[in-house]
Design a protein around this motif. Sequence first.
Motif, PDB file in Angstrom:
ATOM      1  N   TYR A 111     -70.389  33.668  32.116  1.00 44.25           N
ATOM      2  CA  TYR A 111     -70.245  34.538  33.275  1.00 44.25           C
ATOM      3  C   TYR A 111     -70.378  35.986  32.826  1.00 44.25           C
ATOM      4  O   TYR A 111     -69.602  36.449  31.984  1.00 44.25           O
ATOM      5  CB  TYR A 111     -68.877  34.295  33.924  1.00 44.25           C
ATOM      6  N   LEU A 112     -71.375  36.673  33.363  1.00 43.93           N
ATOM      7  CA  LEU A 112     -71.680  38.047  32.973  1.00 43.93           C
ATOM      8  C   LEU A 112     -71.099  39.031  33.992  1.00 43.93           C
ATOM      9  O   LEU A 112     -71.432  38.970  35.169  1.00 43.93           O
ATOM     10  CB  LEU A 112     -73.198  38.240  32.890  1.00 43.93           C
ATOM     11  N   GLY A 119     -79.159  46.662  31.562  1.00 40.09           N
ATOM     12  CA  GLY A 119     -78.006  45.985  30.964  1.00 40.09           C
ATOM     13  C   GLY A 119     -77.892  44.532  31.401  1.00 40.09           C
ATOM     14  O   GLY A 119     -77.581  43.658  30.585  1.00 40.09           O
ATOM     15  N   THR A 120     -78.144  44.269  32.683  1.00 37.53           N
ATOM     16  CA  THR A 120     -78.074  42.897  33.186  1.00 37.53           C
ATOM     17  C   THR A 120     -79.144  42.037  32.531  1.00 37.53           C
ATOM     18  O   THR A 120     -78.879  40.926  32.063  1.00 37.53           O
ATOM     19  CB  THR A 120     -78.236  42.865  34.719  1.00 37.53           C
ATOM     20  N   LYS A 121     -80.361  42.564  32.466  1.00 41.07           N
ATOM     21  CA  LYS A 121     -81.467  41.824  31.859  1.00 41.07           C
ATOM     22  C   LYS A 121     -81.184  41.549  30.374  1.00 41.07           C
ATOM     23  O   LYS A 121     -81.367  40.421  29.898  1.00 41.07           O
ATOM     24  CB  LYS A 121     -82.769  42.614  32.030  1.00 41.07           C
ATOM     25  N   LYS A 122     -80.724  42.562  29.678  1.00 45.49           N
ATOM     26  CA  LYS A 122     -80.411  42.428  28.252  1.00 45.49           C
ATOM     27  C   LYS A 122     -79.300  41.393  28.032  1.00 45.49           C
ATOM     28  O   LYS A 122     -79.379  40.572  27.114  1.00 45.49           O
ATOM     29  CB  LYS A 122     -80.001  43.804  27.700  1.00 45.49           C
ATOM     30  N   SER A 123     -78.285  41.399  28.900  1.00 48.31           N
ATOM     31  CA  SER A 123     -77.178  40.436  28.778  1.00 48.31           C
ATOM     32  C   SER A 123     -77.661  39.008  29.019  1.00 48.31           C
ATOM     33  O   SER A 123     -77.300  38.088  28.280  1.00 48.31           O
ATOM     34  CB  SER A 123     -76.066  40.760  29.773  1.00 48.31           C
ATOM     35  N   ILE A 124     -78.464  38.824  30.065  1.00 49.91           N
ATOM     36  CA  ILE A 124     -78.981  37.483  30.352  1.00 49.91           C
ATOM     37  C   ILE A 124     -79.792  36.968  29.172  1.00 49.91           C
ATOM     38  O   ILE A 124     -79.590  35.835  28.709  1.00 49.91           O
ATOM     39  CB  ILE A 124     -79.823  37.469  31.643  1.00 49.91           C
ATOM     40  N   ALA A 155     -82.748  42.070  38.206  1.00 56.97           N
ATOM     41  CA  ALA A 155     -82.859  41.420  36.895  1.00 56.97           C
ATOM     42  C   ALA A 155     -82.761  39.902  37.018  1.00 56.97           C
ATOM     43  O   ALA A 155     -83.555  39.166  36.426  1.00 56.97           O
ATOM     44  CB  ALA A 155     -81.784  41.948  35.953  1.00 56.97           C
ATOM     45  N   VAL A 156     -81.794  39.427  37.793  1.00 61.66           N
ATOM     46  CA  VAL A 156     -81.606  37.983  37.968  1.00 61.66           C
ATOM     47  C   VAL A 156     -82.834  37.374  38.645  1.00 61.66           C
ATOM     48  O   VAL A 156     -83.366  36.358  38.187  1.00 61.66           O
ATOM     49  CB  VAL A 156     -80.320  37.692  38.782  1.00 61.66           C
ATOM     50  N   SER A 157     -83.294  37.994  39.719  1.00 63.62           N
ATOM     51  CA  SER A 157     -84.456  37.477  40.449  1.00 63.62           C
ATOM     52  C   SER A 157     -85.701  37.464  39.572  1.00 63.62           C
ATOM     53  O   SER A 157     -86.494  36.512  39.615  1.00 63.62           O
ATOM     54  CB  SER A 157     -84.707  38.311  41.705  1.00 63.62           C
ATOM     55  N   GLU A 158     -85.878  38.486  38.772  1.00 63.00           N
ATOM     56  CA  GLU A 158     -87.044  38.584  37.895  1.00 63.00           C
ATOM     57  C   GLU A 158     -87.020  37.512  36.804  1.00 63.00           C
ATOM     58  O   GLU A 158     -88.020  36.852  36.546  1.00 63.00           O
ATOM     59  CB  GLU A 158     -87.045  39.977  37.265  1.00 63.00           C
ATOM     60  N   LEU A 159     -85.861  37.335  36.165  1.00 66.86           N
ATOM     61  CA  LEU A 159     -85.773  36.396  35.044  1.00 66.86           C
ATOM     62  C   LEU A 159     -85.719  34.939  35.490  1.00 66.86           C
ATOM     63  O   LEU A 159     -86.117  34.053  34.742  1.00 66.86           O
ATOM     64  CB  LEU A 159     -84.559  36.716  34.173  1.00 66.86           C
ATOM     65  N   PHE A 160     -85.225  34.693  36.696  1.00 61.16           N
ATOM     66  CA  PHE A 160     -85.089  33.319  37.182  1.00 61.16           C
ATOM     67  C   PHE A 160     -85.912  33.090  38.442  1.00 61.16           C
ATOM     68  O   PHE A 160     -85.509  32.356  39.337  1.00 61.16           O
ATOM     69  CB  PHE A 160     -83.605  33.010  37.464  1.00 61.16           C
TER      70      PHE A 160
END
Length: 169
Positions: A99-100, A108-113, A146-151
Amino acid sequence: VSQSRYFAEIGVNCGHNANCVMHFSPNTYGTFIDNWGSSIDESYLLSKDKLAQWDSQKWINSKDQAIRLLSNYKDRIDIIHSDLYEAALNNKQQFDLIYLDADHSYEGTKKSILAWLPHVKSGGYIGGHDYEHPMDLAGHWGVKKAVSELFNNSVIELGDEFTWFVRIN
């Protein structure tokens, strides 16, 4: 007999979420990682997140509170004060849920994921906080982007309190 679960929270702050997880999940082992203000990236400072603006005393108080709240579970937890990305590099554990809830900027979100995704067990979840939060939708943060882009080809499950989760196969 219930199976043990392994949970990691990246960005613990005062420990309220961690305390709830440990209280209501007696078969869960928790790893709680925060830098407690020891390293704040410029993108996080620019995100207008109020925590990014905290002074060192607020961070010290936050860490102390987390340690107090989690003291009842010391046989089932690890509290790690570390740079969040170094902690990912040094981590050997696989988790059922990561859980981030740290740096909410896009960067930061992208780097954490990307740092923590390899540590999710197959069939486990990665998720976080503040997806579609008003600050995020106003363009100050970047969690949703970030979430939408990575997933983009995955099912992003949304929950209460602006939470998001993606199952990893």
